[in-house]
Design a protein around this motif. Structure first.
Motif, PDB file in Angstrom:
ATOM      1  N   LYS A  75     -18.380  59.064 -11.826  1.00  0.00           N
ATOM      2  CA  LYS A  75     -18.200  59.281 -13.266  1.00  0.00           C
ATOM      3  C   LYS A  75     -19.117  60.428 -13.650  1.00  0.00           C
TER       4      LYS A  75
ATOM      5  N   ASP B  74     -20.367  62.837 -16.736  1.00  0.00           N
ATOM      6  CA  ASP B  74     -20.482  63.031 -18.181  1.00  0.00           C
ATOM      7  C   ASP B  74     -20.258  64.507 -18.471  1.00  0.00           C
TER       8      ASP B  74
ATOM      9  N   ASN C 107     -19.916  65.084 -25.340  1.00  0.00           N
ATOM     10  CA  ASN C 107     -19.160  64.563 -26.482  1.00  0.00           C
ATOM     11  C   ASN C 107     -18.541  63.197 -26.216  1.00  0.00           C
TER      12      ASN C 107
ATOM     13  N   GLN D 157     -17.285  62.141 -23.541  1.00  0.00           N
ATOM     14  CA  GLN D 157     -16.164  62.264 -22.614  1.00  0.00           C
ATOM     15  C   GLN D 157     -16.648  62.220 -21.165  1.00  0.00           C
ATOM     16  N   ALA D 158     -15.762  61.774 -20.291  1.00  0.00           N
ATOM     17  CA  ALA D 158     -16.082  61.725 -18.866  1.00  0.00           C
ATOM     18  C   ALA D 158     -14.872  62.128 -18.038  1.00  0.00           C
ATOM     19  N   ILE D 159     -15.179  62.541 -16.836  1.00  0.00           N
ATOM     20  CA  ILE D 159     -14.166  62.753 -15.803  1.00  0.00           C
ATOM     21  C   ILE D 159     -14.569  61.884 -14.638  1.00  0.00           C
TER      22      ILE D 159
ATOM     23  N   ALA E  54      -9.046  62.808 -15.960  1.00  0.00           N
ATOM     24  CA  ALA E  54      -9.696  63.507 -17.075  1.00  0.00           C
ATOM     25  C   ALA E  54      -9.428  62.791 -18.392  1.00  0.00           C
ATOM     26  N   ASP E  55     -10.060  63.285 -19.455  1.00  0.00           N
ATOM     27  CA  ASP E  55      -9.863  62.792 -20.816  1.00  0.00           C
ATOM     28  C   ASP E  55     -10.179  61.307 -20.945  1.00  0.00           C
ATOM     29  N   LEU E  56     -11.271  60.892 -20.303  1.00  0.00           N
ATOM     30  CA  LEU E  56     -11.715  59.504 -20.367  1.00  0.00           C
ATOM     31  C   LEU E  56     -12.923  59.402 -21.289  1.00  0.00           C
ATOM     32  N   LYS E  57     -13.133  58.231 -21.834  1.00  0.00           N
ATOM     33  CA  LYS E  57     -14.329  57.959 -22.619  1.00  0.00           C
ATOM     34  C   LYS E  57     -15.458  57.631 -21.652  1.00  0.00           C
ATOM     35  N   LEU E  58     -16.671  57.991 -22.007  1.00  0.00           N
ATOM     36  CA  LEU E  58     -17.833  57.747 -21.160  1.00  0.00           C
ATOM     37  C   LEU E  58     -18.005  56.260 -20.843  1.00  0.00           C
TER      38      LEU E  58
ATOM     39  N   GLU F  99     -15.671  54.102 -20.243  1.00  0.00           N
ATOM     40  CA  GLU F  99     -14.629  53.551 -19.381  1.00  0.00           C
ATOM     41  C   GLU F  99     -15.184  53.242 -17.991  1.00  0.00           C
TER      42      GLU F  99
END
Length: 98
Positions: free
Chosen positions: A57, A59, A62, A64-66, A87-91, A93
């Motif tokens: 994961k 960071d 903003n 967001q995470a990948i 991509a486009d994941l919340k931190l 998740e």
């Protein structure tokens, strides 16, 4: 305890995991179609195969995470590669096998 061939439990990322992420950063930015101003490995899981898969994961700022799947072959058996990413994941998740 993980199953043979299964992914490990989630662990906090350390300097070695950050180095793996740094090594695939250009490829990840190219595939994701954007540059990351923030880029910090937060946690990871590993899976021993004929080498090691790392599910990391990252960071990217903003909130967001990948999630990146990085393959590190056995010594002398090839190069470190970015095998896949989400991509486009919340931190927040959860990091999971993919």
């Amino acid at each position: 305890m993980s199953m043979p061939g299964g992914a490990s439990g989630t662990k906090a990322a350390d300097e070695e995991i950050q180095k793996l992420c740094d090594a695939i950063r250009d490829d990840l930015e190219k595939k994701a179609g954007r540059k990351f101003t923030d880029y910090t490995a937060k946690e990871y899981k590993s899976q021993v195969v004929a080498g090691t898969n790392y599910f990391v994961k990252i960071d990217v700022g903003n909130g967001q995470a990948i999630h990146a799947r990085i393959y590190q072959p056995l010594p002398g058996q090839g190069e470190l590669t970015l095998n896949n990413y989400k991509a486009d994941l919340k931190l927040e998740e959860e990091l999971a096998y993919f």
